[in-house]
Enzyme design. Structure first.
Site, PDB file in Angstrom:
ATOM      1  N   HIS A  15       0.860  -1.203   0.000  1.00 36.20           N
ATOM      2  CA  HIS A  15       0.000   0.000   0.000  1.00 36.20           C
ATOM      3  C   HIS A  15       0.884   1.238   0.000  1.00 36.20           C
ATOM      4  CE1 HIS A  15      -3.799   2.206   1.237  1.00 36.20           C
ATOM      5  NE2 HIS A  15      -2.866   3.138   1.197  1.00 36.20           N
ATOM      6  N   HIS A  17       1.541   5.422  -1.671  1.00 39.89           N
ATOM      7  CA  HIS A  17       1.206   6.603  -2.483  1.00 39.89           C
ATOM      8  C   HIS A  17       2.491   7.149  -3.094  1.00 39.89           C
ATOM      9  CE1 HIS A  17      -2.901   6.826  -0.860  1.00 39.89           C
ATOM     10  NE2 HIS A  17      -2.332   6.308   0.209  1.00 39.89           N
ATOM     11  N   ARG A  19       2.329   9.532  -5.786  1.00 38.95           N
ATOM     12  CA  ARG A  19       2.057  10.827  -6.434  1.00 38.95           C
ATOM     13  C   ARG A  19       2.512  10.779  -7.907  1.00 38.95           C
ATOM     14  NH1 ARG A  19      -1.068  10.960  -2.124  1.00 38.95           N
ATOM     15  NH2 ARG A  19      -0.153  11.862  -0.279  1.00 38.95           N
ATOM     16  N   LYS A 101      -9.480   0.112  -5.825  1.00 39.04           N
ATOM     17  CA  LYS A 101      -9.494   0.742  -4.512  1.00 39.04           C
ATOM     18  C   LYS A 101     -10.820   1.449  -4.247  1.00 39.04           C
ATOM     19  CE  LYS A 101      -7.896   2.406  -0.666  1.00 39.04           C
ATOM     20  NZ  LYS A 101      -6.674   2.987  -0.175  1.00 39.04           N
ATOM     21  N   HIS A 138     -10.361   1.502   1.797  1.00 36.25           N
ATOM     22  CA  HIS A 138     -10.154   2.487   2.859  1.00 36.25           C
ATOM     23  C   HIS A 138     -11.392   2.386   3.747  1.00 36.25           C
ATOM     24  CE1 HIS A 138      -8.547   6.370   4.535  1.00 36.25           C
ATOM     25  NE2 HIS A 138      -9.742   6.284   5.087  1.00 36.25           N
ATOM     26  N   HIS A 176      -4.529  -0.498   5.771  1.00 36.79           N
ATOM     27  CA  HIS A 176      -4.036   0.291   6.919  1.00 36.79           C
ATOM     28  C   HIS A 176      -4.984   0.238   8.124  1.00 36.79           C
ATOM     29  CE1 HIS A 176      -6.739   3.168   5.053  1.00 36.79           C
ATOM     30  NE2 HIS A 176      -5.893   3.503   4.111  1.00 36.79           N
ATOM     31  N   ASP A 254       1.552   2.663   3.533  1.00 38.97           N
ATOM     32  CA  ASP A 254       0.719   3.856   3.363  1.00 38.97           C
ATOM     33  C   ASP A 254       1.566   5.120   3.400  1.00 38.97           C
ATOM     34  OD1 ASP A 254      -1.577   5.248   2.790  1.00 38.97           O
ATOM     35  OD2 ASP A 254      -2.341   5.245   4.835  1.00 38.97           O
TER      36      ASP A 254
HETATM   37  O1  DOR Z   1      -3.331   9.722   5.599  1.00 41.22           O
HETATM   38  C1  DOR Z   1      -3.663   9.398   4.471  1.00 41.22           C
HETATM   39  N1  DOR Z   1      -3.085   9.931   3.384  1.00 41.22           N
HETATM   40  N2  DOR Z   1      -4.642   8.499   4.326  1.00 41.22           N
HETATM   41  C2  DOR Z   1      -5.125   8.202   3.116  1.00 41.22           C
HETATM   42  O2  DOR Z   1      -5.996   7.381   3.050  1.00 41.22           O
HETATM   43  C3  DOR Z   1      -4.652   8.900   1.906  1.00 41.22           C
HETATM   44  C4  DOR Z   1      -3.313   9.401   2.076  1.00 41.22           C
HETATM   45  C5  DOR Z   1      -2.884  10.387   1.017  1.00 41.22           C
HETATM   46  O3  DOR Z   1      -3.088  10.120  -0.157  1.00 41.22           O
HETATM   47  O4  DOR Z   1      -2.312  11.418   1.378  1.00 41.22           O
HETATM   48 ZN    ZN Z   2      -3.260   5.127   1.611  1.00 39.17          ZN
END
Ligand code: DOR
Ligand code: ZN
Length: 351
Positions: A15, A17, A19, A101, A138, A176, A254
């Protein structure tokens, strides 16, 4: 004598991110140094809702990878009220999309296009069940009247249990997880369900948002994420699950970078950046629980098995060596503050 090195099968991050654009190019090497593969979240602006977008995003990630680093991005689609059966079939046929997702609309960063009512996704979910495409969740309700700290437990009762009753063969990852209720549900539920656990939810309880390690009061925005850190009893339940021999619990950082200014703000973004320190933080948590010998199964085996991918062949080594987490790192035009910036960690990934 205390262990001084720890060698594991190279782990995967189930999991993450990443960007996009220059910011992605700056954070990607941190993950690729640690992990062989990662499930890449689709909450870009605009979100990755089609297979064509996921394929193009995958190409941008691979193009940004520094030479010499082997890393495989495992792509996901962002479920909306309008995701069609054809789109799910295209995703499956692509071979590069490994999950879809579910963000309840408004639950977190860039979730405005998320699902307003899961009953609207019947066709997509039926097709996912048939095609064996995992649903990544989520798990928080978003009604304004529900306390932020109760949103995960309420989601399990009000959305997840009915959803899994309707689609009993659907493979589900509750992402998470942060509560004892989630650990209990995932442990006891029937069928094909798993959960990812972050390093920060293993290491910190909600005091970390409001107090320094020395106990000084002050809001600490870099410790704010969603689902938010919970009470100590929940951290203990997560730690027990992660270090157990239950194959349903595995690693997902995460890691969610935001520009420093958007965290240190009157309405700071949710997300903790842990990509640069992930394995070190997990090792610290497992060591605190006296379970370093369980880290490899959690970090390197169970996720691959659940996603039906081969386990990695290469290895990584952690050395017991104090080091200080940098105060900030490059993030496109801005900087990102890693979680635990300025603090000393006892394990370091060997170069
Ligand atoms: O804290 C978080 N940040 N939880 C999420 O579900 C998304 C993530 C984000 O993309 O910044
Ligand atoms: Zn996430």
């Amino acid at each position: 004598m205390a262990t001084t090195t720890l060698t594991l099968t190279r782990p995967d991050d189930w999991h993450l991110h990443l960007r996009d654009g220059a910011a992605m190019a700056d954070v990607l090497p941190h993950t690729a140094r640690q992990f062989a593969r990662a499930i890449v979240m689709p909450n870009l602006k605009p979100p990755v809702t089609t297979t064509a977008q996921a394929v193009a995003y995958r190409q941008r990630i691979l193009a940004a990878l520094p030479p010499g680093l082997a890393f495989e991005p495992l792509m996901t689609l962002y479920l909306t009220d309008n995701t069609s059966a054809d789109e799910i079939r295209r995703a499956k046929a692509s071979g590069v999309v490994h999950g879809v997702k579910l963000y309840p609309a408004g639950a977190t960063t860039n979730s405005d296009s998320g699902v307003t009512d899961i009953r609207r996704c019947k066709v997509a979910l039926e097709t996912m069940q048939r095609e064996d495409m995992p649903l990544l969740i989520h798990g928080e309700v978003t009604h304004a009247e529900v306390d932020v700290f109760d949103r995960e437990a309420r989601f399990i009762d009000e959305v997840l249990i009915p959803l899994r009753r309707s689609f009993p063969a659907l493979r589900v990852v509750l992402e998470h997880i942060t509560t004892r209720a989630a650990v209990q549900y995932v442990t006891e539920a029937e069928g094909r369900i798993a959960a990812t656990i972050t390093a920060h939810h293993l290491l910190y309880n909600r005091n970390a948002i409001f107090l320094t390690p020395g106990g000084r009061a002050g809001v600490r925005p870099h410790y704010y994420c969603l689902p938010v850190l919970k009470r100590e009893i929940h951290r203990q339940a997560l730690l027990a699950a992660a270090t157990s021999d239950n194959a349903r619990f595995f690693l997902g950082t995460d890691s969610a970078p935001h520009p420093r200014g958007e965290k240190e703000s009157a309405c700071g973004c949710a997300g903790c950046f842990t990509a640069a320190t992930a394995l070190e933080m997990y090792a610290m948590a497992f060591e605190q629980a006296g379970a370093l010998d369980r880290l490899e199964a959690f970090a390197s085996f169970r996720g691959a098995d659940f996603y039906r991918l081969p386990r990695n062949a290469s290895r990584v080594t952690l050395e017991r060596r104090d080091w200080t987490v940098p105060e900030e790192l490059r993030f496109g035009e801005a900087t990102v503050v890693p979680l635990a910036a300025g603090e000393t960690l006892p394990w370091k990934l060997a170069a």
